[in-house]
Structures are given as structure tokens and as C-alpha cells.
Design a protein around this motif. Sequence first.
Motif, short mmCIF file in Angstrom:
data_model
loop_
_atom_site.label_atom_id
_atom_site.label_comp_id
_atom_site.label_asym_id
_atom_site.label_seq_id
_atom_site.Cartn_x
_atom_site.Cartn_y
_atom_site.Cartn_z
N TRP A 7 0.86 -1.20 0.00
CA TRP A 7 0.00 0.00 0.00
C TRP A 7 0.88 1.24 0.00
CZ3 TRP A 7 -5.09 0.87 -0.58
CH2 TRP A 7 -5.61 2.12 -0.19
N GLN A 8 0.44 2.29 -0.68
CA GLN A 8 1.11 3.58 -0.65
C GLN A 8 0.08 4.69 -0.58
OE1 GLN A 8 3.78 3.37 -4.17
NE2 GLN A 8 5.43 3.87 -2.76
N GLU A 9 0.41 5.72 0.19
CA GLU A 9 -0.44 6.90 0.22
C GLU A 9 0.38 8.10 0.68
OE1 GLU A 9 -3.28 7.37 3.65
OE2 GLU A 9 -2.84 5.23 3.87
N THR A 30 8.79 8.47 3.65
CA THR A 30 9.63 9.18 2.69
C THR A 30 9.22 10.64 2.63
OG1 THR A 30 9.86 7.16 1.36
CG2 THR A 30 10.49 9.25 0.33
N ALA A 31 10.16 11.54 2.85
CA ALA A 31 9.86 12.97 2.82
C ALA A 31 9.55 13.40 1.39
CB ALA A 31 11.04 13.76 3.37
N ILE A 32 8.41 14.04 1.20
CA ILE A 32 8.07 14.64 -0.08
C ILE A 32 8.55 16.08 -0.12
CG2 ILE A 32 6.16 15.31 -1.60
CD1 ILE A 32 4.61 12.90 -0.55
N ASP A 33 8.42 16.78 1.00
CA ASP A 33 8.91 18.16 1.13
C ASP A 33 10.14 18.18 2.03
OD1 ASP A 33 6.66 19.33 -0.32
OD2 ASP A 33 5.46 18.80 1.44
N PRO A 163 17.58 22.98 12.43
CA PRO A 163 16.67 23.10 11.27
C PRO A 163 17.16 22.31 10.07
CG PRO A 163 17.23 25.26 12.22
CD PRO A 163 18.18 24.27 12.81
N ASN A 164 16.23 21.98 9.18
CA ASN A 164 16.53 21.37 7.88
C ASN A 164 17.37 20.09 8.01
OD1 ASN A 164 15.22 23.56 6.45
ND2 ASN A 164 17.03 24.80 6.94
N ASN A 165 16.98 19.26 8.96
CA ASN A 165 17.72 18.00 9.17
C ASN A 165 17.50 17.00 8.05
OD1 ASN A 165 19.25 16.12 10.87
ND2 ASN A 165 17.29 15.05 11.10
N ALA A 166 16.35 17.05 7.41
CA ALA A 166 16.02 16.10 6.33
C ALA A 166 15.56 16.85 5.10
CB ALA A 166 14.94 15.13 6.80
N GLN A 167 15.82 16.25 3.95
CA GLN A 167 15.44 16.85 2.68
C GLN A 167 14.45 15.94 1.95
OE1 GLN A 167 16.71 19.96 2.23
NE2 GLN A 167 17.67 19.56 4.22
N ALA A 168 13.77 16.51 0.96
CA ALA A 168 12.86 15.72 0.14
C ALA A 168 13.59 14.51 -0.43
CB ALA A 168 12.28 16.57 -0.98
N GLY A 169 12.96 13.34 -0.33
CA GLY A 169 13.58 12.10 -0.79
C GLY A 169 14.20 11.28 0.31
N ASP A 170 14.48 11.89 1.47
CA ASP A 170 15.00 11.13 2.60
C ASP A 170 13.95 10.16 3.10
OD1 ASP A 170 17.66 11.91 2.95
OD2 ASP A 170 17.10 13.75 3.99
N ASP A 196 6.07 30.40 11.20
CA ASP A 196 5.10 30.06 10.15
C ASP A 196 4.61 28.65 10.37
OD1 ASP A 196 5.45 32.53 8.81
OD2 ASP A 196 7.25 31.73 7.82
N TYR A 197 3.29 28.47 10.34
CA TYR A 197 2.71 27.13 10.47
C TYR A 197 2.77 26.47 9.09
CZ TYR A 197 -0.39 23.39 11.97
OH TYR A 197 -0.91 22.16 12.28
N THR A 198 3.70 25.55 8.92
CA THR A 198 3.90 24.91 7.62
C THR A 198 3.39 23.47 7.65
OG1 THR A 198 6.15 24.26 8.26
CG2 THR A 198 5.88 26.34 7.08
N GLN A 199 3.03 22.97 6.49
CA GLN A 199 2.50 21.62 6.35
C GLN A 199 3.38 20.86 5.36
OE1 GLN A 199 -1.63 22.66 5.33
NE2 GLN A 199 -2.22 21.96 7.36
N LYS A 200 4.12 19.86 5.86
CA LYS A 200 5.07 19.12 5.05
C LYS A 200 4.56 17.69 4.82
CE LYS A 200 7.90 22.62 5.24
NZ LYS A 200 9.29 22.50 5.72
N ARG A 201 4.54 17.28 3.56
CA ARG A 201 3.98 15.98 3.19
C ARG A 201 5.01 14.86 3.32
NH1 ARG A 201 2.91 17.22 -2.74
NH2 ARG A 201 4.92 18.24 -2.30
N VAL A 202 4.48 13.67 3.59
CA VAL A 202 5.31 12.46 3.70
C VAL A 202 4.58 11.32 2.98
CG1 VAL A 202 6.31 10.77 5.29
CG2 VAL A 202 6.29 13.19 5.90
N GLU A 203 5.34 10.52 2.24
CA GLU A 203 4.76 9.33 1.60
C GLU A 203 4.87 8.14 2.54
OE1 GLU A 203 5.08 7.86 -2.83
OE2 GLU A 203 6.76 7.02 -1.68
N LEU A 204 3.80 7.39 2.67
CA LEU A 204 3.76 6.19 3.50
C LEU A 204 3.69 4.97 2.60
CD1 LEU A 204 1.06 7.38 6.08
CD2 LEU A 204 3.54 7.72 6.18
N THR A 205 4.59 4.02 2.82
CA THR A 205 4.62 2.79 2.03
C THR A 205 4.61 1.60 2.96
OG1 THR A 205 5.94 3.88 0.31
CG2 THR A 205 5.84 1.48 0.26
#
Length: 237
Positions: A7-9, A30-33, A163-170, A196-205
Motif C-alpha cells: 500500500w502507498q499513500e 519518505t519525505a516529499i517536502d 533546522p533542515n535536518n532532512a530533505q525531500a527524498g530522505d 510560520d505554520y507549515t505543512q510538510k507531506r510524507v509518503e507512507l509505504t
Amino acid sequence: MNERILWQETLPGSSTWSHILKRGTALRLTAIDDAPNVGVILLNADNFSERMSLPDALKAQHLARLTAGVALYSDMGRILCSITEDTVGWHDPLGGCSDDAMVAAKYGLSSYQQSRNAWHQSGLDGFLIELAKYGLSARDLMMNINFFSKVEVSDEGAMRFVPNNAQAGDAVELRAEMNTLVILNSCQHPMDPSRDYTQKRVELTLKQVPAPGPDDLTRNSRAENARGFIMTERYFL
């Protein structure tokens, strides 16, 4: 048995998610942002009174950060999940989660009725929402992991958010050693200094994965982990 994706979402920012991760499967985040944060708590899905104990995990493995090869222990000395892969190298087990007062003071009030999916949700609320789906409540909370985030501790004991410990793709992957209720939210780290209230996406597999063998990284990283695996395997006899 080869790995097989089940499954992925995509998990949006400041959202909640839960799933019973079966023994023999794994969850890959997996970090998308850039610079996401994923707060996670774990419970034995067959007996909710057994739950993750980060103090025990850190003490047994003599560490204050999480990465590949680390076991996530329960308060019964068994291993709920192992971190089998990690491209980041440092995940925070110390910083906890935000609550409503902290979020309101830092980012301002913003309800779902006002802002819909952009509302200012706290990590604590996210955990409580998912716990309630399984008949659980605030009494079932525990210290949480913050995946993708880094908190350093100085010699004087001061904690500092990096800050910025992980990048997109990690990515980081958790293999279930027990049937494990995984509850997570993608709210910002409570120590993040950004206003700033930010919303960062993550892929779940979700994946089907082989059982840990005698040469498994986590099993062999420390003598304590070898004993933890024995305790866990005996549970399923």
C-alpha cells in the motif's frame, strides 16, 4: 521472501494516521517536502497495555538519537519495531509534541471551521484523535519519536533544535517485530523556531518484508538487542 509493496499513500502536513503494522511487514516514511516532522507512538496491537518505552530503548542501547540498527522497545522488554533503513542519520526521541496552547501562542488560533485542512492542529491533538479510534485516551500516551527532526543536547544539558535536518527524498523504514499499532501525525516539531505554520507531506509505504535473520543489523548492533529479539520471538511461540 522478497519485499512486496502492499500500500502507498501521501500523508498531508499536520495530519494524523494509524495502522496495525503486522509482524512481517514494514512502514517506510519518505519525505516529499524538505524538513518534515513525523511524530510516532507505538503500542502492542494484541495488548494495548504494552507500549513503546523510549527511556528503556535509549538506556539499553546507550544513545540519544535514532537511526538504522536501533530497536524500539516496549515497556515489557520486547521489540515492537526495528529501524532497518535510514538516509537521514538522526531522528529525535527527546523533543515531545506540541499542545494546543503552544500552537496558539506560536502560530495563532485557527480552527478547522475557519481554515479547513490548513487549521493549526497540535501534535498532542493528533495523537489523541487516533488513540480514540481504538478506545484509548490520554492515559495511553507515551513519549513520542520525531522522525526527520534533530535535537542536540549540549554538555550542560541544553536542548537545541537543528533546522533542515532532512530533505525531500530522505526515508526511514520501520520493520514490525510484533503486531504493532502505529499512530503518527505530521505536525511541526514543538521546538521548531519558525513562526510560520507549515505543512510538510510524507509518503507512507507498507511493505511485506523478510523476517530478521541471524545476521540482522538491529539484532547484532548490541548484546541487549539480541536478548530483546529472543524475548520477542518467545512471545510468538
